[in-house]
Design a protein around this motif. Structure first.
Motif, PDB file in Angstrom:
ATOM      1  N   HIS A  78      -8.274  69.186  34.252  1.00  0.00           N
ATOM      2  CA  HIS A  78      -8.189  69.623  34.898  1.00  0.00           C
ATOM      3  C   HIS A  78      -6.717  70.732  35.690  1.00  0.00           C
ATOM      4  O   HIS A  78      -6.733  71.223  36.926  1.00  0.00           O
ATOM      5  CB  HIS A  78      -6.710  67.952  36.138  1.00  0.00           C
ATOM      6  CG  HIS A  78      -8.249  67.141  36.171  1.00  0.00           C
ATOM      7  ND1 HIS A  78      -7.432  66.446  37.373  1.00  0.00           N
ATOM      8  CD2 HIS A  78      -9.565  67.106  36.467  1.00  0.00           C
ATOM      9  CE1 HIS A  78      -8.760  64.657  37.146  1.00  0.00           C
ATOM     10  NE2 HIS A  78      -9.795  65.894  36.923  1.00  0.00           N
ATOM     11  N   LEU A  81      -8.399  73.619  35.712  1.00  0.00           N
ATOM     12  CA  LEU A  81      -9.380  73.450  37.560  1.00  0.00           C
ATOM     13  C   LEU A  81      -8.402  74.810  37.450  1.00  0.00           C
ATOM     14  O   LEU A  81      -8.722  74.659  39.048  1.00  0.00           O
ATOM     15  CB  LEU A  81     -10.164  72.487  37.892  1.00  0.00           C
ATOM     16  CG  LEU A  81     -10.398  72.599  39.309  1.00  0.00           C
ATOM     17  CD1 LEU A  81     -11.734  73.315  39.180  1.00  0.00           C
ATOM     18  CD2 LEU A  81     -11.215  70.633  39.668  1.00  0.00           C
ATOM     19  N   ARG A  84      -7.152  78.001  37.055  1.00  0.00           N
ATOM     20  CA  ARG A  84      -8.619  78.805  37.230  1.00  0.00           C
ATOM     21  C   ARG A  84      -8.890  79.351  35.906  1.00  0.00           C
ATOM     22  O   ARG A  84      -9.088  80.526  36.280  1.00  0.00           O
ATOM     23  CB  ARG A  84      -8.460  79.832  38.287  1.00  0.00           C
ATOM     24  CG  ARG A  84      -8.154  79.538  40.096  1.00  0.00           C
ATOM     25  CD  ARG A  84      -8.662  78.377  40.271  1.00  0.00           C
ATOM     26  NE  ARG A  84     -10.960  78.893  40.299  1.00  0.00           N
ATOM     27  CZ  ARG A  84     -11.947  76.736  40.920  1.00  0.00           C
ATOM     28  NH1 ARG A  84     -11.467  76.032  41.177  1.00  0.00           N
ATOM     29  NH2 ARG A  84     -12.500  77.789  40.590  1.00  0.00           N
ATOM     30  N   HIS A  95     -15.520  74.010  34.526  1.00  0.00           N
ATOM     31  CA  HIS A  95     -15.290  74.416  36.060  1.00  0.00           C
ATOM     32  C   HIS A  95     -16.340  75.995  35.956  1.00  0.00           C
ATOM     33  O   HIS A  95     -16.857  76.319  37.025  1.00  0.00           O
ATOM     34  CB  HIS A  95     -14.168  74.277  36.751  1.00  0.00           C
ATOM     35  CG  HIS A  95     -13.401  75.730  36.487  1.00  0.00           C
ATOM     36  ND1 HIS A  95     -12.532  75.355  35.151  1.00  0.00           N
ATOM     37  CD2 HIS A  95     -13.077  76.700  36.743  1.00  0.00           C
ATOM     38  CE1 HIS A  95     -11.337  76.225  35.277  1.00  0.00           C
ATOM     39  NE2 HIS A  95     -11.994  77.665  35.855  1.00  0.00           N
ATOM     40  N   LYS A  96     -16.506  76.354  34.111  1.00  0.00           N
ATOM     41  CA  LYS A  96     -17.290  77.359  34.436  1.00  0.00           C
ATOM     42  C   LYS A  96     -18.508  77.367  34.301  1.00  0.00           C
ATOM     43  O   LYS A  96     -19.156  78.212  34.284  1.00  0.00           O
ATOM     44  CB  LYS A  96     -16.287  78.577  33.585  1.00  0.00           C
ATOM     45  CG  LYS A  96     -14.688  79.447  34.408  1.00  0.00           C
ATOM     46  CD  LYS A  96     -15.365  80.346  35.451  1.00  0.00           C
ATOM     47  CE  LYS A  96     -14.052  81.165  36.014  1.00  0.00           C
ATOM     48  NZ  LYS A  96     -15.224  82.327  37.037  1.00  0.00           N
ATOM     49  N   ASN A  99     -19.096  73.568  37.346  1.00  0.00           N
ATOM     50  CA  ASN A  99     -18.286  73.486  38.919  1.00  0.00           C
ATOM     51  C   ASN A  99     -17.068  73.367  38.759  1.00  0.00           C
ATOM     52  O   ASN A  99     -17.290  71.608  37.673  1.00  0.00           O
ATOM     53  CB  ASN A  99     -19.547  73.290  39.645  1.00  0.00           C
ATOM     54  CG  ASN A  99     -20.281  72.477  40.270  1.00  0.00           C
ATOM     55  OD1 ASN A  99     -18.885  71.293  39.778  1.00  0.00           O
ATOM     56  ND2 ASN A  99     -21.682  72.235  40.044  1.00  0.00           N
ATOM     57  N   ASP A 100     -16.263  73.428  40.078  1.00  0.00           N
ATOM     58  CA  ASP A 100     -15.630  72.852  39.775  1.00  0.00           C
ATOM     59  C   ASP A 100     -15.716  71.552  40.295  1.00  0.00           C
ATOM     60  O   ASP A 100     -14.781  70.230  39.511  1.00  0.00           O
ATOM     61  CB  ASP A 100     -14.825  73.063  41.411  1.00  0.00           C
ATOM     62  CG  ASP A 100     -14.234  74.091  41.244  1.00  0.00           C
ATOM     63  OD1 ASP A 100     -14.351  74.691  40.247  1.00  0.00           O
ATOM     64  OD2 ASP A 100     -13.479  75.133  42.159  1.00  0.00           O
ATOM     65  N   ASN A 101     -16.546  70.754  41.146  1.00  0.00           N
ATOM     66  CA  ASN A 101     -16.743  69.586  41.357  1.00  0.00           C
ATOM     67  C   ASN A 101     -17.123  68.358  39.897  1.00  0.00           C
ATOM     68  O   ASN A 101     -16.822  67.210  39.482  1.00  0.00           O
ATOM     69  CB  ASN A 101     -18.187  69.039  42.179  1.00  0.00           C
ATOM     70  CG  ASN A 101     -17.545  68.963  43.187  1.00  0.00           C
ATOM     71  OD1 ASN A 101     -16.649  69.172  43.917  1.00  0.00           O
ATOM     72  ND2 ASN A 101     -18.793  69.391  44.357  1.00  0.00           N
TER      73      ASN A 101
END
Length: 324
Positions: A78, A81, A84, A95-96, A99-101
């Motif tokens: 988290h 995320l 970034r 997340h890379k 994805n974010d979800n």
């Protein structure tokens, strides 16, 4: 007594043996990906080393130790995320890759799994373990919120920063040690002393991370120095330098912090020059030593034979004087 490396091998073997991937694979594959990155696993190692002060066979505590590692990696997922961040331990962040979800949902699942593994502690210590784990998890959220808030503040004081890193970093190290002691059947006094030991070590370790980002050797550190300077992070060194700087030095620091377009090497060099002028290197080293010495005083009072503590002392000394 087990060495830290022997305990790390046991934790890695236990985690490798977990059957984490099942339907829906989109939820569990990222969890396996994160845990496969390895790392020092210092929190579960500390838990088992504390347990090993009182009991010889650490295998009974491997599940709760894995819960601590699962929880720590959930926070990193988290954090990456929120920040970034592109990379973690030399690999792309969740997340890379996804994805974010996915980062949010798989992270949430890791938190639940962490509780499930911690809950495998013996019934006699279960409530105390879960209560401490829950308080610690909430404190880490508080620390993260302070860290986020500090990005928008220009009045962050030394004590503000130290409290933030106590919550964000030190309490999990402290809780890991105390949870190990609780499972091992330690007295309440010993468990509290190990918690205090962990708090002070955690503060020293975080200051060491800040220190290495400025004064580390890039060839040993494993990455370029000055990352905190480039993103205007309010570390102990930046806060203390702003406090001690004269008018000209403050103006120079503020100029670099407010400039949007700059040469990275030039900014790092200019800020470090001001750090050197106010003597921040020695101040930070003294602060680390202060916490380290406080930690050792707490450990010294733990009522087991000194020889039994040697592996824990060696590990902490190694981490304290690390160069990466």
């Amino acid at each position: 007594m087990h060495t830290a490396n022997q305990i790390l091998d046991k934790i890695n073997a236990y985690i490798s043996g977990l059957s984490l991937i099942h339907a829906p694979e989109g939820l569990y594959t990222p969890i396996d990906y994160v845990l496969s990155m390895g790392g020092k696993r210092i929190r579960p190692v500390l838990m088992l080393m504390a347990y090993n002060l009182y009991k010889d066979d650490v295998s009974a505590a491997l599940a709760p130790a894995t819960g601590i590692e699962m929880y720590h990696n959930y926070t990193l997922l988290h954090d990456d995320l929120m920040d970034r961040a592109d990379m973690r331990r030399g690999k792309k962040t969740v997340h890379k890759v996804w994805n974010d979800n996915t980062a949010i949902l798989s992270g949430d699942a890791m938190l639940v799994l962490a509780y499930q593994y911690v809950a495998e502690a013996p019934l006699s210590s279960l409530k105390e373990m879960l209560d401490l784990f829950s308080v610690t998890a909430l404190e880490i959220c508080e620390g993260q919120q302070y860290d986020v808030d500090f990005e928008q503040r220009d009045d962050v004081a030394e004590q503000d920063y130290l409290e933030m890193i106590r919550l964000k970093t030190a309490v999990l190290l402290a809780a890991s040690l105390k949870m190990g002691a609780i499972q091992g059947g330690a007295s309440g006094q010993d468990a509290d002393l190990l918690y205090d030991f962990g708090i002070n070590i955690g503060l020293a370790f975080q200051l060491k991370d800040d220190f290495l980002d400025v004064y580390g050797d890039p060839a040993i550190f494993g990455k370029n120095i000055g990352g905190d300077i480039l993103c205007n992070k309010k570390t102990y060194m930046m806060i203390k330098t702003m406090e001690l700087a004269n008018g000209q030095q403050k103006a120079e620091l503020n100029k670099w912090m407010q400039t949007q377009t700059f040469n990275p090497e030039e900014k790092i060099s200019a800020v470090i020059e001001i750090y050197n002028e106010v003597g921040i290197k020695e101040l930070c080293e003294n602060k680390m030593r202060e916490y380290y010495n406080s930690a050792m005083r707490s450990l010294d009072k733990v009522s087991v034979e000194k020889e039994t503590k040697n592996e824990l002392i060696n590990l902490v000394h190694e981490l304290m004087y690390r160069e990466n």
